[in-house]
Each structure stands twice: as C-alpha cells, then as structure tokens.
Motif scaffolding. Sequence first.
Motif, PDB file in Angstrom:
ATOM      1  N   LYS A 193       0.972  -1.179  -0.062  1.00 46.22           N
ATOM      2  CA  LYS A 193      -0.004   0.096   0.010  1.00 46.22           C
ATOM      3  C   LYS A 193       1.059   1.288  -0.131  1.00 46.22           C
ATOM      4  CE  LYS A 193      -3.929  -1.916   2.540  1.00 46.22           C
ATOM      5  NZ  LYS A 193      -4.760  -1.889   3.631  1.00 46.22           N
ATOM      6  N   GLU A 194       0.494   2.228  -0.446  1.00 50.12           N
ATOM      7  CA  GLU A 194       1.180   3.466  -0.699  1.00 50.12           C
ATOM      8  C   GLU A 194       1.426   3.994   0.732  1.00 50.12           C
ATOM      9  OE1 GLU A 194      -0.557   7.173  -2.282  1.00 50.12           O
ATOM     10  OE2 GLU A 194      -2.162   5.730  -3.211  1.00 50.12           O
ATOM     11  N   SER A 195       0.681   4.117   1.665  1.00 48.57           N
ATOM     12  CA  SER A 195       1.049   4.679   3.103  1.00 48.57           C
ATOM     13  C   SER A 195      -0.014   3.754   3.856  1.00 48.57           C
ATOM     14  CB  SER A 195       0.160   5.981   2.865  1.00 48.57           C
ATOM     15  OG  SER A 195      -1.130   5.904   2.859  1.00 48.57           O
ATOM     16  N   TYR A 223      -2.441   2.579   6.935  1.00 51.27           N
ATOM     17  CA  TYR A 223      -3.850   2.570   6.907  1.00 51.27           C
ATOM     18  C   TYR A 223      -4.483   3.833   7.415  1.00 51.27           C
ATOM     19  CZ  TYR A 223      -8.710   1.275   8.186  1.00 51.27           C
ATOM     20  OH  TYR A 223     -10.154   1.062   8.186  1.00 51.27           O
ATOM     21  N   LEU A 250      -3.994   6.622   4.920  1.00 45.97           N
ATOM     22  CA  LEU A 250      -4.934   6.400   3.747  1.00 45.97           C
ATOM     23  C   LEU A 250      -6.189   6.782   4.147  1.00 45.97           C
ATOM     24  CD1 LEU A 250      -5.250   5.175   0.859  1.00 45.97           C
ATOM     25  CD2 LEU A 250      -5.537   2.887   1.939  1.00 45.97           C
ATOM     26  N   GLN A 251      -6.909   6.452   5.072  1.00 50.38           N
ATOM     27  CA  GLN A 251      -8.221   6.772   5.506  1.00 50.38           C
ATOM     28  C   GLN A 251      -8.440   8.511   5.768  1.00 50.38           C
ATOM     29  OE1 GLN A 251     -10.587   4.605   5.563  1.00 50.38           O
ATOM     30  NE2 GLN A 251      -9.431   3.133   4.946  1.00 50.38           N
ATOM     31  N   LYS A 304      -6.689  10.372   4.017  1.00 44.46           N
ATOM     32  CA  LYS A 304      -6.687  10.932   2.667  1.00 44.46           C
ATOM     33  C   LYS A 304      -8.158  10.770   2.065  1.00 44.46           C
ATOM     34  CE  LYS A 304      -1.886  10.368   1.207  1.00 44.46           C
ATOM     35  NZ  LYS A 304      -0.946   9.594   0.272  1.00 44.46           N
ATOM     36  N   HIS A 349      -0.663  14.778   5.047  1.00 46.68           N
ATOM     37  CA  HIS A 349       0.541  13.844   4.765  1.00 46.68           C
ATOM     38  C   HIS A 349       1.668  14.691   4.253  1.00 46.68           C
ATOM     39  CE1 HIS A 349       1.981  10.057   2.606  1.00 46.68           C
ATOM     40  NE2 HIS A 349       2.441   9.788   4.016  1.00 46.68           N
TER      41      HIS A 349
END
Length: 418
Positions: free
Chosen positions: A240-242, A244, A247-248, A250, A343
């Motif tokens: 995954k790019e970041s 969890y 990501l949430q 974002k 981020h």
Amino acid sequence: MQKILERIKGDKVIWSVVLLLSLISLMAVYSSTGSLAYRMDKNASYYLIKQLSVIAVGLLIIYGVHKVNYTKFARIAVMLYVISLPLLLYTLFFGAKINEGSRWIKLPVVNVTFQSSDLAKLALFLFLARMLSIKQGSIKDLRKGFIPVLVPVFLTCALIAPANLSTALMLGATCCILFFIGRVQVKHIMLLAVAGIIGVVLLFTVSKITGFGRAATWEQRISDFAGGSKKDGSVKGGKKESVYQVLQAKIAIANGGVFGLGPGHSRQRDYLPEAYSDFIFSSIIEEYGLVGATALVFLYLLFLWRSILIFKRCPYAFGAFLAVGLSMTLVFQAMLNMAVNVHLVPVTGLTLPMVSMGGSSIWFTSIAIGIVLSVSRYVDENEGRKKAASEKTEKTATETTEEEETLTTDKNEAPALA
C-alpha cells in the motif's frame, strides 16, 4: 453577563479564538466518537459530556491564571523546571506505555494520567523566558550568555526524545526561533541545529543497537511516508502507498471537498483511527471542507499574531518572551498536526491544541494561554495608567494655561477699570 465580561481582562481577540476553538472541539469530538462509544459500550453523548467538562475546567484555568500577575511566574520558573526533570526521567523508565511509548504518568488513587512532556514544555518556556531576560546583556557571548540558556533545552529534549521524538524536535525548533528573537547570534543557533541533528542520529543508532527507545517505530514511519506510489500509479514493492491511518485520512479529505459533507455526516469516522485525537483535522475537513480547514488555520494564526502584538507592546523582556514563546509552541504544534493529517510530514503523536479530545493536555494548554492573557492584561493596564497620567498632565497644563491667561487679562484690564 455584563459583569462577567467586565471581569475578563486581556486580549479579547485571543479570548474569542479560544472560545471558537472550544466550540469546534465539541462539535468535532461528538461527531467522531460514535464508533468509540460503541466499542467502549458507552452512551453516544458520553464523550461529548466528558469533553465539555474538560473544556469547562480549561476555561476556568485560563480565567484563574490570567488574573495572576505574570511576573509571579518568574519566581516559580526555576522550581517548576527542576521538578519537571525527574518527572521526565521517571516517565522514561516507569511511565505508562500507550502506543508503544512511555509518555504518561499515572497518578494513584485518582487514576488520572498526564503527559510529563506537557508539564516540561510549560516549565521550559517559563525558565527560558526568565533566563533570556536576565542574560540580555551577555546573550551574544557563547560561554556567559548562550550556554546557560542552552543547557536546559538540551536536558529537556534529551529526556523527552527516546519516548516522544516528535515533541522533542518541535521543542528544539521552537526554542531556536525564541533564541533568534532573544538576540542570540545566528552562528550559535546554527551550531545548536547541527548538534540537534547529530543528537537525533546518535539516539536512533543507540536505540537501533540496544533496542531501548522507538527506533523501529521511527524507521517504519519514515519508510511509510517516503514509500508512496510512483508517477505511473503503481505501488512500490506491491505494498500500500501509505499506512492505513494515513490512507483513511486522505479519503476523508477527498470526501470533504470545498464545503464538506456537513456537521455529523462524516463517512470515515468509523474507519479512521484516532479520528477524535491525532487525526481530528481530517474529520473536520471531511465535514466542513476546505473552507472549514482554512478557518481553523486562520484561528491559530490569529492567535499567534495577537501574541506577537503583545510581545511588541510589553515593556519588559520576561513578559515579551513568555507571550511569544508559549504562543509559538502552541501554534507550531497545531501546524505539525495539520501537516501530518494532509501527509506533508511523517505521522507523529501530536494532537491539535484545544481541539483534539483530551484531558491534561487541554489543561496544560489552558495554563499557557492564561499566562499569555496575563501578560496582555498587564500591558493593557500599564498602557491605561500611562494614558490616564498623560491625560491628567494635559488637563493640569491646560488649566494652568487658562489660569495664566485669565490673570494676564485681568492685569491688562486693571488700568481701564481704575
């Protein structure tokens, strides 16, 4: 109501900012704690009432502290700083571990926890304001002026860093800015910055070798931050790019758009970890959009600007350094928290001051705000006394002039009357 307002002194704009931040906190915490209340088997309004109680106590603290003459804090600055050092040492080895870090002291009987770093931040800036005001005559001298104000910063940051590196780095950066304002030579500040970088590298190396500290967590966070997706949209290493959490956050920000989904209409609050604490800014963006986020940033910058005005108006160095030092660390922490949420920097454990759900952290922030308002109250009263004295002098001078003109007129008219 009028009597209450008359008893409240200090900068009214700062008071307004604090009240608005408190209102935002209540709305954001209530909206983002639904799933937490469900997991903890609590009533849906439990955390709202808890946060309301914490903020109410915080406002009382601000009011009580702002009524104290700020010069009295110079007397307790040394004692408070000396007390903070053993507390930090105790926290490092015996503190309650939360999120893999020893950051908390648990008080027996009352069963209340607080971060010793919050007390240390307050104590450090009180002590630095006192030392910088005393050392102004020799502050450009490395041995006589700079070293005495550098040592307390080094000790505090060194004791905080193993368990809470982000707070230590924030403190070090804020102190560098305060040193610059306090007329410390730039080359000495640069030496401090280089020494800080070397210290962080040594701390990471020692932690990596011995296992003491949080080197693995720091390395993982930096790796997660730097390991994003490539330009072609593929994901580095098939991962995954970041993390969890990021990501949430974002997704929540993307949902918010310009105007947001509206209060209480967050979609990610049940998926975003720490949506009521470290990542509450993402929740605010989702519900109030870019407009709400911009308004929140504006409130913090407005607080800093008003504190800088207090700094410029304060006739004494101690009060001036207090106002700018305490306000800078509060606003700097807020900006770092927001940067994490969008981020721009790796994940840290810093909360959003006066907005994130909390207890002791809000109360220590309230003490800092109360001290800033205490300086503002003194400045206003001092300027008021000067203005009154000036008006009295002008009035006396005017009356004297009128009396002299009357006597002169009487003398000129005396022959005619004769």
